[in-house]
Design a protein around this motif. Structure first.
Motif, mmCIF file in Angstrom:
data_model
loop_
_atom_site.group_PDB
_atom_site.id
_atom_site.type_symbol
_atom_site.label_atom_id
_atom_site.label_comp_id
_atom_site.label_asym_id
_atom_site.label_seq_id
_atom_site.Cartn_x
_atom_site.Cartn_y
_atom_site.Cartn_z
ATOM 1 N N LYS A 39 0.836 -1.204 0.000
ATOM 2 C CA LYS A 39 0.000 0.000 0.000
ATOM 3 C C LYS A 39 0.870 1.254 0.000
ATOM 4 O O LYS A 39 0.593 2.210 -0.711
ATOM 5 C CB LYS A 39 -0.937 0.012 1.207
ATOM 6 C CG LYS A 39 -2.092 -0.942 1.092
ATOM 7 C CD LYS A 39 -2.987 -0.852 2.302
ATOM 8 C CE LYS A 39 -4.142 -1.831 2.230
ATOM 9 N NZ LYS A 39 -4.991 -1.771 3.423
ATOM 10 N N ALA A 42 2.406 1.650 -3.412
ATOM 11 C CA ALA A 42 1.412 2.130 -4.379
ATOM 12 C C ALA A 42 1.131 3.616 -4.168
ATOM 13 O O ALA A 42 1.003 4.377 -5.136
ATOM 14 C CB ALA A 42 0.123 1.326 -4.262
ATOM 15 N N ALA A 43 1.051 4.041 -2.905
ATOM 16 C CA ALA A 43 0.808 5.453 -2.611
ATOM 17 C C ALA A 43 1.993 6.308 -3.080
ATOM 18 O O ALA A 43 1.799 7.396 -3.635
ATOM 19 C CB ALA A 43 0.568 5.651 -1.123
ATOM 20 N N ASN A 45 4.080 5.562 -5.520
ATOM 21 C CA ASN A 45 4.046 5.594 -6.985
ATOM 22 C C ASN A 45 2.986 6.565 -7.489
ATOM 23 O O ASN A 45 3.216 7.296 -8.454
ATOM 24 C CB ASN A 45 3.778 4.196 -7.554
ATOM 25 C CG ASN A 45 4.978 3.295 -7.449
ATOM 26 O OD1 ASN A 45 6.103 3.752 -7.324
ATOM 27 N ND2 ASN A 45 4.747 1.995 -7.492
ATOM 28 N N GLN A 46 1.819 6.576 -6.846
ATOM 29 C CA GLN A 46 0.753 7.488 -7.251
ATOM 30 C C GLN A 46 1.173 8.940 -7.047
ATOM 31 O O GLN A 46 0.929 9.794 -7.893
ATOM 32 C CB GLN A 46 -0.532 7.183 -6.471
ATOM 33 C CG GLN A 46 -1.717 8.016 -6.890
ATOM 34 C CD GLN A 46 -2.134 7.739 -8.319
ATOM 35 O OE1 GLN A 46 -2.021 6.636 -8.809
ATOM 36 N NE2 GLN A 46 -2.620 8.760 -8.994
ATOM 37 N N LYS A 47 1.828 9.195 -5.917
ATOM 38 C CA LYS A 47 2.291 10.557 -5.632
ATOM 39 C C LYS A 47 3.333 10.991 -6.665
ATOM 40 O O LYS A 47 3.315 12.121 -7.145
ATOM 41 C CB LYS A 47 2.884 10.610 -4.226
ATOM 42 C CG LYS A 47 3.201 11.985 -3.746
ATOM 43 C CD LYS A 47 3.633 11.983 -2.300
ATOM 44 C CE LYS A 47 3.879 13.380 -1.801
ATOM 45 N NZ LYS A 47 4.268 13.409 -0.389
ATOM 46 N N LYS A 48 4.221 10.058 -7.040
ATOM 47 C CA LYS A 48 5.245 10.354 -8.037
ATOM 48 C C LYS A 48 4.598 10.656 -9.389
ATOM 49 O O LYS A 48 4.991 11.600 -10.076
ATOM 50 C CB LYS A 48 6.195 9.164 -8.167
ATOM 51 C CG LYS A 48 7.331 9.379 -9.111
ATOM 52 C CD LYS A 48 8.247 8.174 -9.147
ATOM 53 C CE LYS A 48 9.364 8.352 -10.149
ATOM 54 N NZ LYS A 48 10.226 7.179 -10.237
ATOM 55 N N LYS A 49 3.578 9.874 -9.753
ATOM 56 C CA LYS A 49 2.874 10.108 -11.020
ATOM 57 C C LYS A 49 2.173 11.456 -11.003
ATOM 58 O O LYS A 49 2.167 12.173 -11.997
ATOM 59 C CB LYS A 49 1.855 9.000 -11.275
ATOM 60 C CG LYS A 49 2.467 7.694 -11.697
ATOM 61 C CD LYS A 49 1.402 6.646 -11.947
ATOM 62 C CE LYS A 49 2.016 5.306 -12.298
ATOM 63 N NZ LYS A 49 0.992 4.276 -12.516
ATOM 64 N N ASP A 50 1.571 11.813 -9.858
ATOM 65 C CA ASP A 50 0.892 13.108 -9.750
ATOM 66 C C ASP A 50 1.887 14.257 -9.919
ATOM 67 O O ASP A 50 1.597 15.242 -10.599
ATOM 68 C CB ASP A 50 0.166 13.232 -8.410
ATOM 69 C CG ASP A 50 -1.045 12.321 -8.302
ATOM 70 O OD1 ASP A 50 -1.526 11.845 -9.356
ATOM 71 O OD2 ASP A 50 -1.514 12.098 -7.170
ATOM 72 N N ARG A 53 2.878 14.488 -13.528
ATOM 73 C CA ARG A 53 1.778 15.039 -14.319
ATOM 74 C C ARG A 53 1.720 16.552 -14.151
ATOM 75 O O ARG A 53 1.555 17.291 -15.124
ATOM 76 C CB ARG A 53 0.457 14.396 -13.871
ATOM 77 C CG ARG A 53 -0.690 14.641 -14.819
ATOM 78 C CD ARG A 53 -1.930 13.850 -14.439
ATOM 79 N NE ARG A 53 -1.662 12.420 -14.490
ATOM 80 C CZ ARG A 53 -1.982 11.557 -13.533
ATOM 81 N NH1 ARG A 53 -2.588 11.970 -12.453
ATOM 82 N NH2 ARG A 53 -1.709 10.280 -13.659
#
Length: 87
Positions: A39, A42-43, A45-50, A53
């Motif tokens: 978890k 995943a969090a 990775n999501q923060k890195k993608k944000d 972006r």
């Protein structure tokens, strides 16, 4: 009643932890820890993608603004040269 006693202790393993290669792992704790790690990963990775972006949108915005300025300058240059030719 013999079944209800404590298991015998491994004195050599307890006194010499570096030599003790048999480690018991609690499967539930291990699963909880691995789920928590997944978890968190995943969090992250999501923060890195944000962040990526947002950075790409900022770059695109900057490119559009710079392009607009260049077009305005070129238009002004053409207008000035046209006025100078008329005189």
């Amino acid at each position: 009643m013999a079944d209800e006693t404590f298991p015998s202790a491994d004195l050599a393993g307890e006194l010499n932890p570096g030599k003790n290669t048999h480690v018991e792992v609690d499967p539930i704790s291990s699963e909880v820890a691995s789920t928590k790690e997944m978890k968190e990963e995943a969090a992250a990775n999501q923060k890195k993608k944000d962040i990526e972006r947002k950075e790409s949108l900022e770059k695109l915005k900057s490119a559009i603004i710079i392009s607009g300025i260049v077009v305005a300058l070129v238009g002004a240059a053409f207008a000035i040269t046209k006025k100078l030719r008329e005189k």
